[in-house]
Design a protein around this motif. Structure first.
Motif, PDB file in Angstrom:
ATOM      1  N   ALA A   1       0.790  -1.182   0.033  1.00 28.82           N
ATOM      2  CA  ALA A   1       0.184  -0.075   0.112  1.00 28.82           C
ATOM      3  C   ALA A   1       0.993   1.053   0.061  1.00 28.82           C
ATOM      4  N   LEU A   2       2.160   1.073   0.097  1.00 26.03           N
ATOM      5  CA  LEU A   2       3.035   2.432   0.062  1.00 26.03           C
ATOM      6  C   LEU A   2       3.051   2.973  -1.253  1.00 26.03           C
ATOM      7  N   SER A   3       3.538   4.329  -1.207  1.00 22.38           N
ATOM      8  CA  SER A   3       3.646   4.859  -2.713  1.00 22.38           C
ATOM      9  C   SER A   3       5.155   4.467  -3.096  1.00 22.38           C
ATOM     10  N   GLY A   4       5.229   4.908  -4.464  1.00 25.33           N
ATOM     11  CA  GLY A   4       6.485   4.452  -4.984  1.00 25.33           C
ATOM     12  C   GLY A   4       7.694   4.876  -4.103  1.00 25.33           C
ATOM     13  N   GLY A   5       7.753   6.205  -3.723  1.00 26.68           N
ATOM     14  CA  GLY A   5       8.974   6.467  -3.012  1.00 26.68           C
ATOM     15  C   GLY A   5       9.134   5.936  -1.644  1.00 26.68           C
ATOM     16  N   GLN A   6       8.090   5.464  -1.028  1.00 29.10           N
ATOM     17  CA  GLN A   6       8.079   5.138   0.252  1.00 29.10           C
ATOM     18  C   GLN A   6       8.687   3.355   0.170  1.00 29.10           C
TER      19      GLN A   6
ATOM     20  N   GLN B   1      10.551   2.400  -2.272  1.00 28.88           N
ATOM     21  CA  GLN B   1      12.039   2.415  -2.532  1.00 28.88           C
ATOM     22  C   GLN B   1      12.624   2.524  -1.232  1.00 28.88           C
ATOM     23  N   ARG B   2      12.243   3.514  -0.314  1.00 30.96           N
ATOM     24  CA  ARG B   2      13.093   3.448   0.733  1.00 30.96           C
ATOM     25  C   ARG B   2      12.616   2.212   1.771  1.00 30.96           C
ATOM     26  N   LEU B   3      11.499   1.441   1.584  1.00 30.55           N
ATOM     27  CA  LEU B   3      11.390   0.312   2.492  1.00 30.55           C
ATOM     28  C   LEU B   3      12.369  -0.885   1.982  1.00 30.55           C
ATOM     29  N   CYS B   4      12.514  -0.817   0.602  1.00 22.50           N
ATOM     30  CA  CYS B   4      13.521  -1.766   0.045  1.00 22.50           C
ATOM     31  C   CYS B   4      15.058  -1.680   0.697  1.00 22.50           C
ATOM     32  N   LEU B   5      15.381  -0.111   0.539  1.00 20.74           N
ATOM     33  CA  LEU B   5      16.637   0.089   1.350  1.00 20.74           C
ATOM     34  C   LEU B   5      16.575  -0.282   2.691  1.00 20.74           C
TER      35      LEU B   5
ATOM     36  N   PRO C   1      11.063  14.329  -7.932  1.00 21.35           N
ATOM     37  CA  PRO C   1      12.315  15.091  -7.475  1.00 21.35           C
ATOM     38  C   PRO C   1      12.514  15.162  -6.198  1.00 21.35           C
ATOM     39  N   ILE C   2      11.375  15.272  -5.315  1.00 21.98           N
ATOM     40  CA  ILE C   2      11.342  15.433  -3.757  1.00 21.98           C
ATOM     41  C   ILE C   2      11.822  14.081  -3.341  1.00 21.98           C
ATOM     42  N   SER C   3      11.220  13.247  -3.701  1.00 23.76           N
ATOM     43  CA  SER C   3      11.585  11.738  -3.054  1.00 23.76           C
ATOM     44  C   SER C   3      13.142  11.475  -3.568  1.00 23.76           C
ATOM     45  N   THR C   4      13.428  11.710  -4.660  1.00 23.77           N
ATOM     46  CA  THR C   4      14.971  11.559  -5.046  1.00 23.77           C
ATOM     47  C   THR C   4      15.794  12.534  -4.259  1.00 23.77           C
ATOM     48  N   ALA C   5      15.525  13.580  -3.854  1.00 29.22           N
ATOM     49  CA  ALA C   5      16.354  14.658  -3.012  1.00 29.22           C
ATOM     50  C   ALA C   5      16.316  13.788  -1.619  1.00 29.22           C
ATOM     51  N   THR C   6      15.407  13.149  -1.154  1.00 28.71           N
ATOM     52  CA  THR C   6      15.287  12.394   0.262  1.00 28.71           C
ATOM     53  C   THR C   6      16.316  11.147   0.126  1.00 28.71           C
ATOM     54  N   VAL C   7      16.262  10.599  -1.052  1.00 32.58           N
ATOM     55  CA  VAL C   7      17.215   9.494  -0.894  1.00 32.58           C
ATOM     56  C   VAL C   7      18.502   9.805  -1.088  1.00 32.58           C
TER      57      VAL C   7
END
Lengths: 281, 253
Positions: free
Chosen positions: B149-154, B156-160, B182-188
């Protein structure tokens, strides 16, 4: 003819064809229910046949069919699922696996009477199990294996490859990956195959003819080396071998057999839809 | 600089279909650096990444020559424990794939398989890895809900986080910001700075720009060959090889 007209015509033709397929099945069911329903009662299900089978119920045959279905399950499923896992997850594409696959395809096409004769030769005579529940279960089990293997293999292959890759990348072994990430998701498909296989086993006459089915035994089986009556064979017997058999009892037995087989299909469908609904991806 | 942590020596890798993905690649990666592998499509970046923890084993009928050593030990040696290797060198895939199940189940999956049973230890690792992946605040109240149920950015961070929970020594990031806004990219990208304090990171970037932003050192690959390797601040400003310069300045690829 305009495009719309052509479309309407096509839909019309296809609907008629579909109906032609469905109607005979419905007619058979309706007719058996209509003829057999008056015979159904608690006594019919729980009493043994009496007076040359012209009176009484079908309990020994019903119980025999239940036992044989259970026996089939015990024989067929461990082997079938192990084979499906091997073929889907471990076996590469080589000569051995091509032979195995070819054998499975061919086994699925063998007439059931041939399974019956094989069971007679292999289990009843050669292994010396005699005409027994054991021999019948083994015969039915082998007969159901191709369909269970194919559906289980398909279900296993339908699990997305990424789940396996991710699991392996997290340090899981191959078996752990199968155990935790593949089988749970393949389960609905596997269970469907199992139940459909059992439905077929419950309804078959030819494979049990020489391996287990008794014309008439007054007492219930006490071990897996005993003979038993079974519903399909009982139906055959009372329809063709007993003169003056009341029609009602024949249709009653047919209805019970039909209900058993249909309920297997129904349960398979329910399990599949239920588990598909819970599936997350 | 200290001794190489992961070294690749004269590595050749050819796929089943005859395509040579890597041709005589030699490079060294040091502890706690963020090493970037960049280059156009089919350069062999992902193949090299997958070789580092032997996920390449999953690609059948391949030819491989050369060596990769981790801390001096050959990872293709017969006595290597592949499960242990993959826990030490952990991959985060380009397409984030949570396993079906809860967020919590995803995080402890690898840990339980590694034999960690202690509840306190599991919970400690769950929280720490989620914090390191900058996901803790968003999911701490719903760890038992579905990870899908997580968003795409979430995701990716879950997998990390799932990789970090294993406390690996090297993290392999295969384009970790593909498909992210871009915002999620900056977070990562921000979290990468934190991560390399503890871990060694080998990353295939989303773009040359990203490579230049995050890398300590970088390697430019082209058609399976290593063209140039060096410190990022030098390489992205004064590349030594003409092909590197052409690629960086956008003349091809």
């Amino acid at each position: 003819m305009s495009r719309q007209q052509a479309n309407k015509l096509a839909v019309g033709v296809l609907t008629v064809v579909a109906a032609i397929v469905v109607i005979p099945i419905l007619l058979v069911i309706v007719y058996v229910v209509w003829q057999g329903l008056p015979a159904l009662s608690w006594a019919f299900l729980t009493e043994a046949p009496r007076n040359g089978m012209k009176e009484g119920g079908i309990m020994p045959a019903l119980l025999g069919t239940i036992l044989l279905t259970l026996g089939t399950a015990i024989v067929s499923f461990p082997l079938s699922i192990a084979t499906a896992i091997y073929l889907a997850e471990y076996a590469g594409d080589n000569r051995l696996t091509r032979w195995i696959r070819m054998a499975i395809v061919n086994l699925a096409g063998i007439p059931s009477i041939v399974y019956g004769l094989f069971g007679l030769g292999a289990f009843v005579l050669f292994m010396g199990f005699g005409t027994s529940i054991l021999a019948g279960s083994l015969t039915l089990g082998i007969m159901t294996m191709p369909v269970v293997i194919s559906t289980a293999e398909e279900a296993i292959l339908a699990v997305p490859q990424q789940f396996r890759t991710v699991s392996l990348s997290l340090g899981a072994s191959r078996w752990q990956t199968i155990r935790y990430q593949v089988l749970p998701h393949a389960l609905p498909g596997i269970i469907t195959g199992i139940i459909l296989g059992l439905g077929r086993a419950a309804g078959e006459t030819a494979p049990i003819l020489f391996t287990v089915a008794a014309f008439y035994v007054p007492e219930l089986p006490r071990s897996i080396f005993d003979q038993t009556m079974a519903l399909p064979y009982h139906l055959y017997v009372i329809s063709t071998q007993v003169p003056g058999m009341p029609l009602q009892i024949q249709y009653g037995a047919a209805l019970v057999l039909l209900l058993i087989v249909l309920s297997f299909t129904l349960v398979a469908t329910l399990v599949r839809t239920q588990m598909r609904r819970r599936r997350e991806w | 600089m200290s001794d190489a942590f992961l070294s690749v020596r004269n590595l050749y890798f050819t796929y089943d279909d005859g395509i040579e993905a890597l041709h005589n690649v030699t490079l060294d990666i040091y502890r706690n650096e963020l090493f970037v592998l960049f280059g156009p499509a089919r350069a062999g970046k992902s193949t090299l990444l997958r070789l580092c923890n032997r996920l390449s084993d999953l690609s059948e009928h391949t030819e491989r020559q050369g060596a990769i050593t981790l801390n001096g030990k050959d990872i293709f040696a017969a006595d290597i424990n592949i499960s242990a290797l993959r826990r030490r060198v952990s991959m985060v895939f380009a397409i984030p794939t949570p396993l079906p199940g809860s967020i919590h189940a995803n995080l402890v999956y690898g840990l339980k398989l590694a034999g960690i049973r202690d509840k306190g230890e599991l919970e400690r690792r769950v929280e720490r890895s989620l914090r390191q992946a900058a996901l803790w605040d968003e999911v701490k109240d719903r760890l038992d809900t579905s990870a899908l149920a997580l968003s795409g950015g979430q995701r990716q961070r879950l997998c990390l986080a799932r990789s970090l929970a294993l406390e690996p020594e090297i993290i392999l990031l295969d384009n970790p910001t593909s498909g992210l806004d871009p915002i999620s990219t900056a977070t990562v990208e921000e979290s990468l700075y934190e991560l390399k304090q503890r871990y060694t990171i080998i990353m295939v970037p989303h773009s040359v720009q990203q490579a230049a932003r995050v890398a300590d050192r970088a390697a430019f690959l082209l058609n399976g060959e290593l063209i140039e390797v060096g410190r990022a601040e030098r390489m992205f400003v004064h590349p030594q090889d003409q092909r590197t310069e052409d690629y960086i300045t956008g003349r091809f690829g």
